[in-house]
Design an enzyme around this catalytic site. Structure first.
Site, short mmCIF file in Angstrom:
data_model
loop_
_atom_site.label_atom_id
_atom_site.label_comp_id
_atom_site.label_asym_id
_atom_site.label_seq_id
_atom_site.Cartn_x
_atom_site.Cartn_y
_atom_site.Cartn_z
N ARG A 187 -52.74 3.76 -14.40
CA ARG A 187 -53.71 3.03 -13.57
C ARG A 187 -55.04 3.76 -13.58
O ARG A 187 -55.09 4.99 -13.49
CB ARG A 187 -53.17 2.90 -12.15
CG ARG A 187 -51.95 2.00 -12.02
CD ARG A 187 -52.32 0.53 -12.08
NE ARG A 187 -53.21 0.20 -10.97
CZ ARG A 187 -52.78 -0.04 -9.71
NH1 ARG A 187 -51.49 0.02 -9.42
NH2 ARG A 187 -53.64 -0.33 -8.75
N GLU A 216 -60.94 -0.90 -11.86
CA GLU A 216 -59.92 -1.91 -12.14
C GLU A 216 -60.52 -3.32 -12.23
O GLU A 216 -60.32 -4.17 -11.36
CB GLU A 216 -58.81 -1.86 -11.10
CG GLU A 216 -58.04 -0.55 -11.15
CD GLU A 216 -56.72 -0.60 -10.39
OE1 GLU A 216 -55.68 -0.49 -11.04
OE2 GLU A 216 -56.76 -0.75 -9.17
N HIS A 240 -56.77 -3.18 -19.78
CA HIS A 240 -55.47 -3.14 -19.12
C HIS A 240 -54.50 -4.07 -19.85
O HIS A 240 -53.85 -4.94 -19.27
CB HIS A 240 -55.57 -3.54 -17.64
CG HIS A 240 -54.48 -2.93 -16.80
ND1 HIS A 240 -54.53 -2.92 -15.42
CD2 HIS A 240 -53.32 -2.32 -17.14
CE1 HIS A 240 -53.43 -2.33 -14.95
NE2 HIS A 240 -52.70 -1.97 -15.99
#
Length: 278
Positions: A187, A216, A240
């Protein structure tokens, strides 16, 4: 409710009148207020963390090899009309190099197996595992500081928790080798991106392969590509996407849908996040 990146927090949950299950087709559940769901008697489920283990392990190794072999530098130089092996200097042999893995779950073990075939020496820091179990899987257990200082390639595959958020910051990056390559297929917020930018810009480390960044973007509707990391030639960033293959997407969506079927038909889910009173 079937969800991936949508924020399902207390305000939304308080408006649900007949919902019995929130099923996330993914592993992390930080987008869901699990406590609020539990208070309202709503089951929360996710996908088991091995649903994309092969894909993420492949992706981590691909990022590592891309940077270790200077493929972006060679590609850019060739497109400019330069046909010279010197455009990638320096490149170091992988065989005999040290690969460090932060965490040693299913994905990290897949990376370990893949990189062992390249002749890398592998060590890991995972305080939750028995050292003998780690050794049996082909890696040497080491303290966190040693992992930072000895790794030629450091791959982050730890979950995002309050303890791991911002874990790799300026102090940690300065402890790494100036020739080291950092790969994050976990992450984004595990790394302090500001510190990483300085590390890459000023040569504290040699390169980074990132499948996510701290902000993110997948969870932000208004994201714009303004991160300074995107301006650097010694970083490779993917959106991602490490978990993705056609097969993994079909599996995780089918699994989440079947979790809903199980809950609505009175069965226990296979991957529950919260426990409900009998």
């Amino acid at each position: 409710m079937l969800t991936q990146y949508a924020e399902v927090k207390e305000r939304a949950i308080s408006g649900l009148r007949r919902c019995r299950v929130i099923a996330r087709y993914g592993t992390g559940v930080d987008t869901v207020d699990v406590a609020a769901a539990t208070r309202r008697g709503i089951r929360v489920t996710n996908a088991p963390n091995d649903w994309c283990a092969d894909e993420v392990a492949d992706h981590a190794v691909a990022l590592l090899l891309t940077l270790a072999r200077k493929l972006p530098a060679y590609d850019r130089a060739t497109r400019r009309g330069s046909w010279s092996w010197q455009d990638g200097r320096p490149i170091h042999r992988i065989r005999g190099a040290t690969l460090g893995l932060l965490s040693f779950g299913a994905i990290a073990r897949g990376i370990c197996a893949r990189m062992a075939s390249f002749g890398a020496r592998i060590m890991t820091h995972d305080p939750f595992l028995d050292p003998d179990e780690i050794r049996a899987a082909g890696a040497a257990p080491v303290p966190f500081g040693e992992l930072l200082e000895r790794s030629d390639y450091l791959v982050l595959q730890a979950p995002l928790t309050p303890e791991t958020r911002g874990l790799i910051g300026e102090r940690e990056l300065r402890r790494m080798k100036p020739t080291a390559i950092l790969v994050n297929t976990a992450r984004g917020p595990i790394i302090d991106d500001g510190a990483l930018y300085r590390a890459l810009k000023e040569g504290w480390i040699a390169g980074a392969g990132l499948d996510d960044i701290a902000e993110e973007p997948a969870k932000r509707r208004d994201w714009k590509p303004t991160s300074p990391l995107l301006s650097l030639d010694n970083v490779v960033i993917t959106p991602h996407a490490a978990y993705y293959s056609d097969e993994s997407i079909e599996f995780v969506r089918r699994f989440a849908a079947n979790e809903i079927v199980r809950v609505l038909s009175g069965q226990e889910p296979m991957s529950p996040v919260n426990l409900m009173a009998a």
